[in-house]
Design a protein around this motif. Structure first.
Motif, PDB file in Angstrom:
ATOM      1  N   ARG B  26       0.826  -1.210   0.000  1.00  0.00           N
ATOM      2  CA  ARG B  26       0.000   0.000   0.000  1.00  0.00           C
ATOM      3  C   ARG B  26       0.857   1.256   0.000  1.00  0.00           C
ATOM      4  O   ARG B  26       0.672   2.172  -0.810  1.00  0.00           O
ATOM      5  N   GLN B  27       1.837   1.290   0.897  1.00  0.00           N
ATOM      6  CA  GLN B  27       2.683   2.476   1.016  1.00  0.00           C
ATOM      7  C   GLN B  27       3.423   2.777  -0.277  1.00  0.00           C
ATOM      8  O   GLN B  27       3.498   3.922  -0.711  1.00  0.00           O
ATOM      9  N   ARG B  28       3.960   1.744  -0.879  1.00  0.00           N
ATOM     10  CA  ARG B  28       4.746   1.951  -2.094  1.00  0.00           C
ATOM     11  C   ARG B  28       3.878   2.444  -3.245  1.00  0.00           C
ATOM     12  O   ARG B  28       4.276   3.339  -4.008  1.00  0.00           O
ATOM     13  N   VAL B  29       2.690   1.834  -3.360  1.00  0.00           N
ATOM     14  CA  VAL B  29       1.781   2.274  -4.423  1.00  0.00           C
ATOM     15  C   VAL B  29       1.392   3.738  -4.206  1.00  0.00           C
ATOM     16  O   VAL B  29       1.382   4.535  -5.137  1.00  0.00           O
ATOM     17  N   ASP B  30       1.120   4.083  -2.959  1.00  0.00           N
ATOM     18  CA  ASP B  30       0.698   5.453  -2.656  1.00  0.00           C
ATOM     19  C   ASP B  30       1.799   6.467  -2.948  1.00  0.00           C
ATOM     20  O   ASP B  30       1.540   7.553  -3.464  1.00  0.00           O
ATOM     21  N   ILE B  31       3.025   6.113  -2.602  1.00  0.00           N
ATOM     22  CA  ILE B  31       4.157   7.007  -2.895  1.00  0.00           C
ATOM     23  C   ILE B  31       4.280   7.207  -4.400  1.00  0.00           C
ATOM     24  O   ILE B  31       4.452   8.331  -4.882  1.00  0.00           O
ATOM     25  N   LEU B  32       4.148   6.126  -5.128  1.00  0.00           N
ATOM     26  CA  LEU B  32       4.266   6.206  -6.581  1.00  0.00           C
ATOM     27  C   LEU B  32       3.120   7.030  -7.176  1.00  0.00           C
ATOM     28  O   LEU B  32       3.311   7.779  -8.134  1.00  0.00           O
ATOM     29  N   LYS B  33       1.941   6.908  -6.583  1.00  0.00           N
ATOM     30  CA  LYS B  33       0.797   7.713  -7.037  1.00  0.00           C
ATOM     31  C   LYS B  33       1.072   9.192  -6.862  1.00  0.00           C
ATOM     32  O   LYS B  33       0.791  10.001  -7.749  1.00  0.00           O
ATOM     33  N   VAL B  34       1.623   9.537  -5.715  1.00  0.00           N
ATOM     34  CA  VAL B  34       1.950  10.940  -5.451  1.00  0.00           C
ATOM     35  C   VAL B  34       2.929  11.463  -6.494  1.00  0.00           C
ATOM     36  O   VAL B  34       2.728  12.524  -7.084  1.00  0.00           O
ATOM     37  N   LEU B  35       3.968  10.684  -6.744  1.00  0.00           N
ATOM     38  CA  LEU B  35       4.968  11.100  -7.726  1.00  0.00           C
ATOM     39  C   LEU B  35       4.366  11.170  -9.121  1.00  0.00           C
ATOM     40  O   LEU B  35       4.718  12.037  -9.922  1.00  0.00           O
ATOM     41  N   CYS B  36       3.438  10.264  -9.378  1.00  0.00           N
ATOM     42  CA  CYS B  36       2.845  10.155 -10.713  1.00  0.00           C
ATOM     43  C   CYS B  36       1.970  11.374 -11.014  1.00  0.00           C
ATOM     44  O   CYS B  36       1.921  11.838 -12.146  1.00  0.00           O
ATOM     45  N   ALA B  38       2.346  14.315  -9.557  1.00  0.00           N
ATOM     46  CA  ALA B  38       3.056  15.563  -9.277  1.00  0.00           C
ATOM     47  C   ALA B  38       3.484  16.230 -10.575  1.00  0.00           C
ATOM     48  O   ALA B  38       3.878  15.565 -11.522  1.00  0.00           O
ATOM     49  N   SER B  39       3.396  17.548 -10.603  1.00  0.00           N
ATOM     50  CA  SER B  39       3.791  18.285 -11.797  1.00  0.00           C
ATOM     51  C   SER B  39       5.235  18.745 -11.715  1.00  0.00           C
ATOM     52  O   SER B  39       5.773  19.300 -12.652  1.00  0.00           O
ATOM     53  N   GLN B  40       5.851  18.513 -10.591  1.00  0.00           N
ATOM     54  CA  GLN B  40       7.251  18.893 -10.416  1.00  0.00           C
ATOM     55  C   GLN B  40       7.883  17.990  -9.366  1.00  0.00           C
ATOM     56  O   GLN B  40       7.174  17.325  -8.611  1.00  0.00           O
ATOM     57  N   PRO B  41       9.210  17.956  -9.314  1.00  0.00           N
ATOM     58  CA  PRO B  41       9.884  17.103  -8.332  1.00  0.00           C
ATOM     59  C   PRO B  41       9.489  17.468  -6.909  1.00  0.00           C
ATOM     60  O   PRO B  41       9.322  18.646  -6.595  1.00  0.00           O
ATOM     61  N   LEU B  42       9.328  16.475  -6.056  1.00  0.00           N
ATOM     62  CA  LEU B  42       8.909  16.699  -4.679  1.00  0.00           C
ATOM     63  C   LEU B  42       9.977  16.228  -3.706  1.00  0.00           C
ATOM     64  O   LEU B  42      10.680  15.257  -3.973  1.00  0.00           O
ATOM     65  N   SER B  43      10.042  16.901  -2.561  1.00  0.00           N
ATOM     66  CA  SER B  43      10.933  16.454  -1.500  1.00  0.00           C
ATOM     67  C   SER B  43      10.254  15.335  -0.722  1.00  0.00           C
ATOM     68  O   SER B  43       9.039  15.159  -0.798  1.00  0.00           O
ATOM     69  N   ALA B  44      11.047  14.601   0.041  1.00  0.00           N
ATOM     70  CA  ALA B  44      10.497  13.530   0.864  1.00  0.00           C
ATOM     71  C   ALA B  44       9.447  14.087   1.821  1.00  0.00           C
ATOM     72  O   ALA B  44       8.401  13.464   2.037  1.00  0.00           O
ATOM     73  N   ALA B  45       9.702  15.253   2.358  1.00  0.00           N
ATOM     74  CA  ALA B  45       8.763  15.881   3.291  1.00  0.00           C
ATOM     75  C   ALA B  45       7.447  16.217   2.596  1.00  0.00           C
ATOM     76  O   ALA B  45       6.371  16.018   3.163  1.00  0.00           O
ATOM     77  N   GLU B  46       7.537  16.702   1.379  1.00  0.00           N
ATOM     78  CA  GLU B  46       6.322  17.035   0.628  1.00  0.00           C
ATOM     79  C   GLU B  46       5.501  15.785   0.330  1.00  0.00           C
ATOM     80  O   GLU B  46       4.278  15.786   0.460  1.00  0.00           O
ATOM     81  N   ILE B  47       6.186  14.733  -0.062  1.00  0.00           N
ATOM     82  CA  ILE B  47       5.504  13.458  -0.325  1.00  0.00           C
ATOM     83  C   ILE B  47       4.826  12.970   0.947  1.00  0.00           C
ATOM     84  O   ILE B  47       3.668  12.560   0.936  1.00  0.00           O
ATOM     85  N   PHE B  48       5.554  13.055   2.045  1.00  0.00           N
ATOM     86  CA  PHE B  48       5.021  12.641   3.346  1.00  0.00           C
ATOM     87  C   PHE B  48       3.763  13.426   3.702  1.00  0.00           C
ATOM     88  O   PHE B  48       2.767  12.870   4.151  1.00  0.00           O
ATOM     89  N   ASP B  49       3.805  14.727   3.464  1.00  0.00           N
ATOM     90  CA  ASP B  49       2.651  15.579   3.767  1.00  0.00           C
ATOM     91  C   ASP B  49       1.443  15.229   2.908  1.00  0.00           C
ATOM     92  O   ASP B  49       0.323  15.153   3.406  1.00  0.00           O
TER      93      ASP B  49
END
Lengths: 156, 156
Positions: B26-36, B38-49
Motif C-alpha cells: 500500500r505504502q509503495r503504491v501510494d508514494i508512486l501515485k503521489v509522484l505520478c 506531481a507536476s514537479q519534483p517533490l521532497s520527501a517531506a512534501e511526499i510525506f505531507d
DNA sequence: TTGGTTGCAAAATGTTTGCATGACC
DNA sequence: GGTCATGCAAACATTTTGCAACCAA
C-alpha cells in the motif's frame, strides 16, 4: 612539506579576491587561501581539514568556516553548489570564467569543462517559458574518469 | 472493478511504473501515485505531507518514504536530485523524456524546460576530457518566474 | 573602545538505521 | 513459518545558532 603559503604574489591574489565589505581576519584570509589554491570545489569539511593540517598552532571552528563561507557567498566572491552525487555543499571561488564540472561517480573528482550550455539553450528557454528571468544556472556531468575506468576494468 | 479501489486509467499508469523487482505494498503504491500526479519534483517531506493529507486513516512513517524512494531509485523508476537552491533532495518519476527545470529562487516552483544541453556540448566534453565516460547529467536554470517578478515589482 | 568575529556547545535539519511488530505468500 | 516491509525511536551527518570571550579597526 609545509603547506602554509608564503608567496607574496599569492597574497596579492588573495587581496584581489578579498571583499572590501567584510573585515579581514586570519580565519577569513586562510579560508580564502584554501579556496584560492583548490583545483576543484571543496566541502566545508574539506576546507576545515585543510585548515587544521596547514598549521597546528592555529585553531579554527567549524562554525567559523560555515559562517565565513556564507559571508563570502553574500559578498559575491564564493559560489556554493550542491552536487546531486553528494549530500553536502561544495564551495569554490567565483572567478572570471565560470566553470562546469564532470564529476566522477567513483572517486568524486571534479574535472572542469570549458563548455557552457546556457548560450546553446537560451533560445529554447525563452520559447518554453518566455516570462522567466534567468539569473543563473548549473550543469553537472556524471560519469567515470579515466583512472576509475581502468581500475574497474573499463566495461563499455 | 467493483472493489473499494476504483479501477481507472490512473491505476494502469501506476502499474506501468511499478517495478516488478519489488513487492507491491500500500505504502509503495501510494508514494508512486503521489509522484505520478506531481507536476514537479517533490521532497520527501512534501511526499510525506501529501500522503498524510490524502487519507486520515492510513499511517505512513517518514522512514518508509525514504526507504521506498531509495528502493524506487535503485529499481530505476525514480530520480533523486539535489538542487543547489535547496538543502534537501527532490524526487521525480523517471519518464521517457527526461526533463530539466527552471527553478524560481523566490517561490521555488520548478518549471520544466524542453531543451537538453547535452547534445550541444557533447563535443566540447569529448575535447576537454576525452577519456571521461559520461553516464548522466543535470542542468538547473535559476531565476524568477512571472508571478514572483510581478509581486516583487519586476526590477530589471 | 567597541562592534564585529570567534570558539564552543547545543540546537536544528534532513536522512538513515536498529529493532520488534506486522503483513503477505 | 519464513521472508520482507513497516512504524517507531534513536542515531547520524551536515549545517545553523546562542552566547561569552576576543580581536581588529
Amino acid at each position: 612539506m609545509n603547506s602554509k603559503i608564503h608567496a607574496s604574489s599569492f597574497d596579492e591574489v588573495i587581496d584581489k579576491f578579498f571583499p572590501e565589505s567584510i573585515k579581514k581576519t586570519r580565519q577569513r584570509v586562510d579560508i580564502l587561501k584554501v579556496l584560492c589554491s583548490a583545483s576543484q570545489p571543496l566541502s566545508a569539511a574539506e576546507i576545515f581539514d585543510i585548515l587544521g593540517k596547514s598549521d597546528e598552532k592555529e585553531k579554527y571552528a567549524f562554525s567559523t568556516v560555515y559562517r565565513n563561507l556564507l559571508a563570502f557567498e553574500k559578498a559575491g566572491v564564493v559560489i556554493k553548489t550542491v552536487l546531486s552525487t553528494e549530500d553536502n555543499a561544495v564551495y569554490e571561488l567565483k572567478r572570471e570564467t565560470h566553470k562546469h564540472y564532470a564529476v566522477c561517480l567513483n572517486c568524486h573528482t571534479k574535472i572542469p569543462i570549458k563548455a557552457c550550455p546556457l548560450h546553446d539553450i537560451a533560445g529554447d528557454i525563452k520559447e518554453s517559458i518566455p516570462d522567466f528571468q534567468v539569473t543563473g544556472h548549473q550543469l553537472e556531468i556524471y560519469g567515470y574518469c579515466t583512472k576509475c575506468r581502468q581500475l574497474m576494468g573499463q566495461n563499455s
